[in-house]
Design an enzyme around this catalytic site. Structure first.
Site, PDB file in Angstrom:
ATOM      1  CB  CYS A 252      -0.981  -0.030   1.172  1.00  0.00           C
ATOM      2  SG  CYS A 252      -2.388   1.082   0.933  1.00  0.00           S
ATOM      3  CG  HIS A 337      -4.138  -3.778   2.733  1.00  0.00           C
ATOM      4  ND1 HIS A 337      -3.393  -3.403   3.829  1.00  0.00           N
ATOM      5  CD2 HIS A 337      -4.493  -2.620   2.116  1.00  0.00           C
ATOM      6  CE1 HIS A 337      -3.311  -2.092   3.893  1.00  0.00           C
ATOM      7  NE2 HIS A 337      -3.971  -1.590   2.860  1.00  0.00           N
ATOM      8  CD  GLU A 339      -2.886  -6.526   5.396  1.00  0.00           C
ATOM      9  OE1 GLU A 339      -3.613  -5.517   5.485  1.00  0.00           O
ATOM     10  OE2 GLU A 339      -2.017  -6.652   4.516  1.00  0.00           O
TER      11      GLU A 339
END
Length: 365
Positions: A252, A337, A339
């Site tokens: 990001c 993202h 994660e």
């Protein structure tokens, strides 16, 4: 008996939305944005990338499963506020320890419910993200516009949310040691690295190359975070000083910082990408991933043509750059993202790619 409105939202172009208060006290001028995720309001609330922003949740029912300590993405949330269609204060989930409103009240984050979130979202899409004031219902439009005009947005938010001192997230029998540069990093990133066998040392956003290299890391990760990537020249310089010396992975804001360090340019988008349903194409494999995103800025694709970075991923909704790499330096980055907190799990394999680069680095050391 009809419940009386007790809070309202005023936008800098003169729109007013009346609703009901929950969470903390009102009175903040913030940037108004929207998020299209259907779940994960707690992770969104606690994402440091939302510092100084009020988030309009497009999913109509928020608060129904409460909150719990395990799902927080940071210790102290810094979101500016939350706007929802319907707020449910009677959470029903075995993991819930308190309500969303109670958590927001603890950290002074205001909320408003009962407003037309579809209309607000369409307004943001048409006119772009802009300043807004969440305030008491008796504040006049004239007074609200005056406050908005006289109040600036949060300056240098990365320095507010980054850690102040290095800290460790060690695991036994680690395979790799990762230095993570905290620009507003979500806990989920550290958790994913730990699950992959990496011990992590987290450094502040303005750490020096000497501090990082003293750790002898196998790889360096540049995290997500709020604000304009051009406002963190120290982090950009760190990338420049580390390139070619150690594998690097950017997420990001980290992606934008790496692009700037290699000579690229960034720009602010009209209303950004925020949600868990953005389709991204991997240009090397042709595979399409559904991704979780949260960013206001993007990398200018044209600006990368004269750098050693190659575009690796694009957004299928608007063709913006979603990934880049420099094969020679063992550096890569993505705008989304992996994660996935909250969001789909399609992109978690990117951590394996980082591990592969670190393994290659060890073998060639």
């Amino acid at each position: 008996m009809i419940k009386q409105f007790n809070r309202k939202l005023i936008t800098e172009d003169g729109e007013e939305y009346y609703g009901y208060a929950f969470g903390g006290p009102a009175g903040k001028v913030t940037e108004l944005v929207f998020n299209t995720s259907m779940t994960g309001y707690q992770e969104i609330l606690t994402d440091p990338s939302y510092t100084g922003q009020t988030v309009v949740m497009t999913y109509p029912l928020i608060g129904n499963y409460g909150v719990n300590p395990q799902d927080n993405e940071t210790i102290t949330p810094t979101m500016g506020g939350m706007v929802v269609r319907e707020y449910n204060d009677f959470s029903s989930n075995f993991r819930s320890t308190r309500t969303l409103s109670q958590m927001m009240a603890e950290y002074g984050i205001p909320g408003i419910s009962g407003v037309d979130t579809r209309k607000i979202t369409r307004s943001i899409r048409e006119l772009g993200s802009r300043k807004a004031l969440m305030t008491d219902v008796d504040t006049t439009l004239e007074e609200g516009l005056r406050q908005i005009a006289e109040t600036g947005l949060v300056s240098h938010p990365v320095s507010l949310v980054s850690c102040k001192q290095p800290w460790n997230a060690d695991i036994p029998n680690r395979s790799f040691r990762v230095a993570a540069i905290d620009c507003g990093m979500k806990r989920g990133i550290v958790r994913c690295l730990n699950e992959k066998g990496c011990s992590v040392t987290v450094f502040p956003w303005n750490a020096s190359a000497e501090e990082v290299l003293r750790l002898h890391p196998d790889g360096v990760l540049f995290s997500n975070g709020p604000g304009n990537p051009e406002d963190v020249p120290e982090t950009i310089r760190l990338v420049q000083q580390l390139r070619g010396k150690v594998p690097m992975f950017g997420i990001c804001l980290g992606h934008q910082v790496i692009s700037l360090a290699y000579g690229g340019k960034t720009y602010k988008m009209k209303f950004g990408h925020r949600g868990g349903n953005h389709p991204v194409r991997d240009l090397e494999t042709g595979k399409i991933e559904i991704t979780s995103q949260n960013h206001s800025y993007a990398v200018d694709a044209e600006s990368l043509k004269n750098t050693s970075l190659t575009v690796t991923h694009i957004n299928l909704l608007d063709s913006t750059v979603e990934g880049a790499r420099c094969k020679e330096d063992r550096v890569f980055s993505v705008q989304y993202h992996p994660e996935s907190a909250p969001g789909p799990q399609d992109s978690k394999g990117l951590f394996d790619r980082f591990l592969h680069l670190m393994k290659e680095g060890k073998e060639h050391a």
